[in-house]
Design an enzyme around this catalytic site. Structure first.
Site, PDB file in Angstrom:
ATOM      1  N   GLY A   1      32.295  54.296  81.628  1.00  9.79           N
ATOM      2  CA  GLY A   1      31.179  54.544  82.797  1.00  9.79           C
ATOM      3  C   GLY A   1      29.960  53.511  82.353  1.00  9.79           C
ATOM      4  O   GLY A   1      30.362  52.208  82.625  1.00  9.79           O
ATOM      5  N   ARG A   2      28.681  53.973  82.672  1.00  5.92           N
ATOM      6  CA  ARG A   2      27.651  52.999  82.668  1.00  5.92           C
ATOM      7  C   ARG A   2      27.818  52.123  81.529  1.00  5.92           C
ATOM      8  O   ARG A   2      27.820  50.850  81.628  1.00  5.92           O
ATOM      9  CB  ARG A   2      26.354  53.665  82.592  1.00  5.92           C
TER      10      ARG A   2
ATOM     11  N   ARG B   1      28.995  58.641  70.104  1.00  4.34           N
ATOM     12  CA  ARG B   1      28.455  59.923  69.275  1.00  4.34           C
ATOM     13  C   ARG B   1      29.205  59.751  67.809  1.00  4.34           C
ATOM     14  O   ARG B   1      30.639  59.963  67.837  1.00  4.34           O
ATOM     15  CB  ARG B   1      28.357  61.385  69.778  1.00  4.34           C
TER      16      ARG B   1
ATOM     17  N   GLU C   1      24.968  63.102  60.832  1.00  3.92           N
ATOM     18  CA  GLU C   1      23.637  62.195  61.407  1.00  3.92           C
ATOM     19  C   GLU C   1      22.285  62.761  60.816  1.00  3.92           C
ATOM     20  O   GLU C   1      22.174  63.886  61.340  1.00  3.92           O
ATOM     21  CB  GLU C   1      23.507  62.048  62.734  1.00  3.92           C
TER      22      GLU C   1
ATOM     23  N   HIS D   1      21.341  54.936  64.456  1.00  2.00           N
ATOM     24  CA  HIS D   1      20.933  55.291  65.946  1.00  2.00           C
ATOM     25  C   HIS D   1      19.860  54.735  66.605  1.00  2.00           C
ATOM     26  O   HIS D   1      18.896  55.537  67.215  1.00  2.00           O
ATOM     27  CB  HIS D   1      20.963  57.050  66.126  1.00  2.00           C
TER      28      HIS D   1
END
Ligand code: NAP
Ligand code: GLV
Length: 333
Positions: A157-158, A240, A269, A288
């Site tokens: 994707g992006r 993720r 996390e 993150h």
């Protein structure tokens, strides 16, 4: 008419906060840590809008606690796995997110982690800090070459494409895996080849993950996936944490079934300080920070505020993660 009440789940950059303060009666959570569940449930009571972070689970219970006047949820992130999108859609609540503005910043981090893990940069820095650097060593801290290597991108994707653009500058052979190997002009331009996941895992020297977290991608990288990788492979995850099974990752790194890994995201996390993963020299973990540049966080905050305010005005969100909400006309203002 009074200003609409909203809950903002953390102090965000002023680019967004100023817009919200101008037009809303905003309750802004002031602490460094996210609101605990009970606090979140109580703070959202009676609000028309919620500006959430990826650390806040926004589900039916939160929507019920807010009440039927809740008109918009705006997430300060592109990923929306912390939000029950189906539930929001069922209630005709549009959910905003922040695609695009963080693409290049996150791709920069993915590439930085790839280089750092390949060339053992964190290990090297620790070695110097510990006073262990005695001489130039012909066998000292040997890593893997990035230039000319094969890069496997999971999720084209992006951000996946932005990483591919960087890889072109390193003369890498680019493979990618996406649900549909559809005709993608960007892939042609980048010289990227769509392959099945097994081929990607077998043939890549570097594997970088850019899929959203969904039931299909949870633990997509498990023991079997590691068993297919080259012993010299380097895995990078900036998508993720739960996409990679952490126990399988530990085994693969500890037994040197792959060369190294670098994570911006973990499961859980944050990673507890006593996690066995943190004992490994061939793993880099950062907290993150994929989109964490001053400029990008400012743009994200502005975008999240614009989504929130559009929802409060009953207008279509500029960046909506559940556009199906508009299928039977606009939700009532
Ligand atoms: P995007 O443009 O939607 O790209 C995701 C790609 O993954 C899409 O091409 C999608 O295909 C594909 N995909 C979905 N399910 C898949 C599957 N099961 N197998 C293979 N490919 C699959 O999203 P993005 O802006 O690049 O962001 C990607 C993710 O990165 C976000 O969801 C977020 O979790 C994470 N992220 C992390 C940070 C950070 O701070 N570390 C920052 C930004 C984003 P379709 O379009 O066909 O569904
Ligand atoms: C960050 O992880 C995001 O999804 O924007």
């Amino acid at each position: 008419m009074g200003k609409p009440r909203v809950f903002v789940a953390r102090v965000i950059p002023e680019e967004g906060l100023a817009l919200i303060r101008e037009t809303c009666d905003a309750d802004i959570w002031p602490a460094e840590l996210p609101p605990a569940r009970q606090e979140l449930l109580s703070r959202v009571r009676g609000v028309e809008g919620i500006l959430s972070l990826l650390t806040d689970a926004i589900d039916a219970e939160v929507m019920d606690a807010a009440g039927p006047q809740l008109r918009v949820i705006s997430n300060l992130a592109v990923g929306v796995d912390n939000i029950d999108l189906d539930e929001a859609t069922r209630r005709k609540i549009p959910v905003g997110h922040t695609p695009g503005v963080l693409t290049e910043t996150t791709a920069d981090l993915a590439f930085a982690l790839m280089l750092a893990a390949a060339r053992r940069i964190v290990e090297g820095a620790r070695y110097v800090q510990a006073g262990r650097w005695k001489t130039w060593g012909p066998m000292l801290l040997l890593g893997q070459d990035v230039a000319g290597a094969a890069l496997g991108i999971i999720g084209f994707g992006r951000i996946g494409k932005a990483v591919a653009r960087r890889a072109r500058g390193f003369d890498m052979r680019i493979l990618y895996y996406d649900p549909y190997c559809r005709e993608d002009p960007a892939a042609q331009e980048l010289g990227a080849q769509c392959v099945d996941l097994e081929t990607l895992l077998r043939e890549s020297d570097f594997i970088t993950i850019h899929v959203p977290l969904t039931p299909q991608t949870r633990h997509m990288i498990d023991d079997r996936a590691f068993s297919l990788m080259k012993p010299t492979a380097v895995l990078v995850n900036t998508a993720r944490g739960p996409i990679v099974d952490p126990e399988a990752l530990y085994r693969a790194l500890k037994d040197h079934r792959i060369f190294a890994a670098a994570l911006d995201v973990t499961e859980p996390e944050p990673l507890p300080a006593d996690s066995p993963l943190l004992t490994l020299d061939n793993l880099i973990v950062v907290p993150h920070i994929g989109s964490a540049s001053v400029a990008t966080r400012g743009k994200m905050a502005r975008m999240a505020a614009e989504n929130l305010l559009a929802g409060l005005r009953g207008e279509r969100l500029p960046y909506c993660a559940n556009p199906q909400v508009y299928e039977a006309g606009m939700p009532s203002a």
